[in-house]
Design a protein around this motif. Structure first.
Motif, mmCIF file in Angstrom:
data_model
loop_
_atom_site.group_PDB
_atom_site.id
_atom_site.type_symbol
_atom_site.label_atom_id
_atom_site.label_comp_id
_atom_site.label_asym_id
_atom_site.label_seq_id
_atom_site.Cartn_x
_atom_site.Cartn_y
_atom_site.Cartn_z
ATOM 1 N N ALA A 213 -24.158 -34.379 -37.071
ATOM 2 C CA ALA A 213 -24.781 -35.256 -38.069
ATOM 3 C C ALA A 213 -24.011 -36.568 -38.186
ATOM 4 C CB ALA A 213 -24.836 -34.550 -39.421
ATOM 5 N N ILE A 214 -22.697 -36.490 -38.164
ATOM 6 C CA ILE A 214 -21.873 -37.698 -38.237
ATOM 7 C C ILE A 214 -22.099 -38.563 -37.004
ATOM 8 C CG2 ILE A 214 -19.488 -38.546 -38.184
ATOM 9 C CD1 ILE A 214 -18.775 -36.098 -39.938
ATOM 10 N N MET A 215 -22.149 -37.940 -35.842
ATOM 11 C CA MET A 215 -22.372 -38.692 -34.612
ATOM 12 C C MET A 215 -23.740 -39.366 -34.623
ATOM 13 S SD MET A 215 -20.595 -36.134 -31.821
ATOM 14 C CE MET A 215 -21.301 -36.979 -30.424
ATOM 15 N N GLU B 122 -16.697 -22.877 -28.066
ATOM 16 C CA GLU B 122 -16.852 -21.690 -28.902
ATOM 17 C C GLU B 122 -15.806 -21.600 -30.004
ATOM 18 O OE1 GLU B 122 -14.504 -20.914 -25.284
ATOM 19 O OE2 GLU B 122 -16.585 -21.465 -25.522
ATOM 20 N N SER B 123 -14.749 -22.400 -29.912
ATOM 21 C CA SER B 123 -13.713 -22.348 -30.937
ATOM 22 C C SER B 123 -14.100 -23.129 -32.194
ATOM 23 C CB SER B 123 -12.395 -22.903 -30.387
ATOM 24 O OG SER B 123 -12.526 -24.280 -30.118
ATOM 25 N N ILE B 124 -15.141 -23.974 -32.106
ATOM 26 C CA ILE B 124 -15.570 -24.779 -33.258
ATOM 27 C C ILE B 124 -16.608 -23.982 -34.045
ATOM 28 C CG2 ILE B 124 -16.650 -26.927 -33.981
ATOM 29 C CD1 ILE B 124 -15.709 -28.148 -31.340
ATOM 30 N N PRO B 125 -16.409 -23.803 -35.333
ATOM 31 C CA PRO B 125 -17.399 -23.070 -36.134
ATOM 32 C C PRO B 125 -18.747 -23.799 -36.156
ATOM 33 C CG PRO B 125 -15.354 -23.365 -37.351
ATOM 34 C CD PRO B 125 -15.235 -24.166 -36.105
ATOM 35 N N GLU B 126 -19.807 -23.033 -36.348
ATOM 36 C CA GLU B 126 -21.165 -23.588 -36.300
ATOM 37 C C GLU B 126 -21.377 -24.655 -37.374
ATOM 38 O OE1 GLU B 126 -24.709 -24.349 -34.694
ATOM 39 O OE2 GLU B 126 -23.268 -22.912 -33.892
ATOM 40 N N GLY B 127 -20.884 -24.413 -38.575
ATOM 41 C CA GLY B 127 -21.044 -25.394 -39.652
ATOM 42 C C GLY B 127 -20.347 -26.705 -39.327
ATOM 43 N N ALA B 128 -19.154 -26.610 -38.781
ATOM 44 C CA ALA B 128 -18.412 -27.822 -38.409
ATOM 45 C C ALA B 128 -19.112 -28.546 -37.271
ATOM 46 C CB ALA B 128 -16.990 -27.460 -38.012
ATOM 47 N N ARG B 129 -19.671 -27.774 -36.349
ATOM 48 C CA ARG B 129 -20.391 -28.390 -35.223
ATOM 49 C C ARG B 129 -21.602 -29.173 -35.732
ATOM 50 N NH1 ARG B 129 -21.451 -24.072 -31.833
ATOM 51 N NH2 ARG B 129 -19.412 -24.334 -30.917
#
Length: 103
Positions: free
Chosen positions: A58-60, A46-53
């Motif tokens: 996508a990178i993975m 939950e500490s990771i923002p949705e956009g960053a997630r």
């Protein structure tokens, strides 16, 4: 200040320095969580923002696809090498054939 006060002051200062060095040498590396001291601790998903997630996913996904492509290329190269080796084994020539006269 008298002479004894100066000695006490030096003793207190020396003790403080030795204590600080002992604290830094023993406590910090072994007891304290170094990541928490640096502020790098993770609090969970939950500490990771949705956009960053989404970007991370996508990178993975792109990395997995490129890894699959690389594995396919490696497999093709291995198959090609195996075919070349099979061809070389199928027609062994004489080691003296290059020295024969061609007529």
């Amino acid at each position: 200040m008298s002479r004894t006060d100066g000695r006490k002051l030096v003793a207190v200062a020396g003790t403080a320095i030795v204590g600080a060095l002992g604290f830094a040498t023993i406590y910090l590396p072994f007891v304290a969580d170094r990541d928490k001291l640096r502020g790098l601790f993770e609090e969970g998903e939950e500490s990771i923002p949705e956009g960053a997630r989404r970007e991370i996913q996508a990178i993975m996904k792109a990395e997995k696809e490129s890894q699959k492509r690389m594995e396919e290329v490696i497999q093709q190269q291995q198959q090609h090498e195996e075919e070349e080796q099979h061809k070389q084994r199928a027609s062994p020539g004489s080691m003296w054939s290059s020295f024969r006269r061609k007529q």
